[in-house]
Design a protein around this motif. Structure first.
Motif, PDB file in Angstrom:
ATOM      1  N   PHE A  30      -6.971   2.027  -6.730  1.00 43.43           N
ATOM      2  CA  PHE A  30      -5.553   1.926  -6.403  1.00 43.43           C
ATOM      3  C   PHE A  30      -5.240   2.684  -5.121  1.00 43.43           C
ATOM      4  N   GLN A  31      -5.755   3.900  -4.996  1.00 44.21           N
ATOM      5  CA  GLN A  31      -5.492   4.698  -3.798  1.00 44.21           C
ATOM      6  C   GLN A  31      -6.124   4.064  -2.564  1.00 44.21           C
ATOM      7  N   ILE A  33      -6.703   0.784  -2.051  1.00 48.69           N
ATOM      8  CA  ILE A  33      -5.903  -0.383  -1.703  1.00 48.69           C
ATOM      9  C   ILE A  33      -4.563   0.041  -1.098  1.00 48.69           C
ATOM     10  N   ARG A  34      -3.958   1.101  -1.665  1.00 53.48           N
ATOM     11  CA  ARG A  34      -2.679   1.589  -1.137  1.00 53.48           C
ATOM     12  C   ARG A  34      -2.837   2.069   0.296  1.00 53.48           C
ATOM     13  N   ASN A  35      -3.902   2.803   0.584  1.00 51.70           N
ATOM     14  CA  ASN A  35      -4.107   3.306   1.941  1.00 51.70           C
ATOM     15  C   ASN A  35      -4.414   2.182   2.918  1.00 51.70           C
ATOM     16  N   CYS A  37      -3.508  -0.987   2.696  1.00 48.61           N
ATOM     17  CA  CYS A  37      -2.400  -1.930   2.873  1.00 48.61           C
ATOM     18  C   CYS A  37      -1.166  -1.324   3.522  1.00 48.61           C
ATOM     19  N   ILE A  38      -0.753  -0.100   3.134  1.00 48.05           N
ATOM     20  CA  ILE A  38       0.545   0.386   3.607  1.00 48.05           C
ATOM     21  C   ILE A  38       0.507   1.708   4.358  1.00 48.05           C
ATOM     22  N   ASN A  39      -0.632   2.321   4.540  1.00 48.96           N
ATOM     23  CA  ASN A  39      -0.682   3.570   5.303  1.00 48.96           C
ATOM     24  C   ASN A  39      -0.463   3.264   6.780  1.00 48.96           C
ATOM     25  N   TYR A  63       6.121   6.103   3.892  1.00 48.52           N
ATOM     26  CA  TYR A  63       4.860   6.103   3.145  1.00 48.52           C
ATOM     27  C   TYR A  63       4.726   7.370   2.295  1.00 48.52           C
ATOM     28  N   HIS A  66       7.388   8.109  -1.364  1.00 50.54           N
ATOM     29  CA  HIS A  66       7.411   6.905  -2.175  1.00 50.54           C
ATOM     30  C   HIS A  66       8.300   7.090  -3.394  1.00 50.54           C
ATOM     31  N   SER A  67       8.501   6.036  -4.145  1.00 49.86           N
ATOM     32  CA  SER A  67       9.476   6.041  -5.232  1.00 49.86           C
ATOM     33  C   SER A  67       9.099   6.991  -6.371  1.00 49.86           C
TER      34      SER A  67
END
Length: 92
Positions: A30-31, A33-35, A37-39, A63, A66-67
């Motif tokens: 997850f981390q 993919i998160r980095n 895609c959106i970092n 970034y 986050h929520s």
């Protein structure tokens, strides 16, 4: 030979280990993919790498803030606050 190896590793006692390792791999994935895609500092395609270092502070702040971080910001850092207050304040 395959059934003996399956009997050795697929015992019920090993299931919690598989669950823990699976959860750790899931969190790491997850981390990753998160980095990717959106970092704002990670650029995968060549066209955006040409831009070099960007000073885009608003995208970096979006970034970082986050929520989930916004959700827990005003909360107490306790797992069970009502249980902790029950045992720490016996007069109530």
């Amino acid at each position: 030979m395959a059934p003996a190896a399956a009997n050795r590793w697929l015992r019920p006692e090993v299931y919690p280990l598989f669950a823990a390792v699976g959860a750790a791999v899931g969190i790491c994935g997850f981390q990753l993919i998160r980095n990717i895609c959106i970092n704002p500092e990670v650029r995968v395609n060549k066209a955006s790498r040409v831009a070099g270092v960007l000073e885009n502070f608003s995208e970096g702040e979006k970034y970082a803030e986050h929520s989930l971080r916004k959700f827990v910001r005003g909360r107490s850092p306790e797992i069970m606050p009502s249980l902790n207050s029950f045992f720490s304040n016996p007069s109530n």
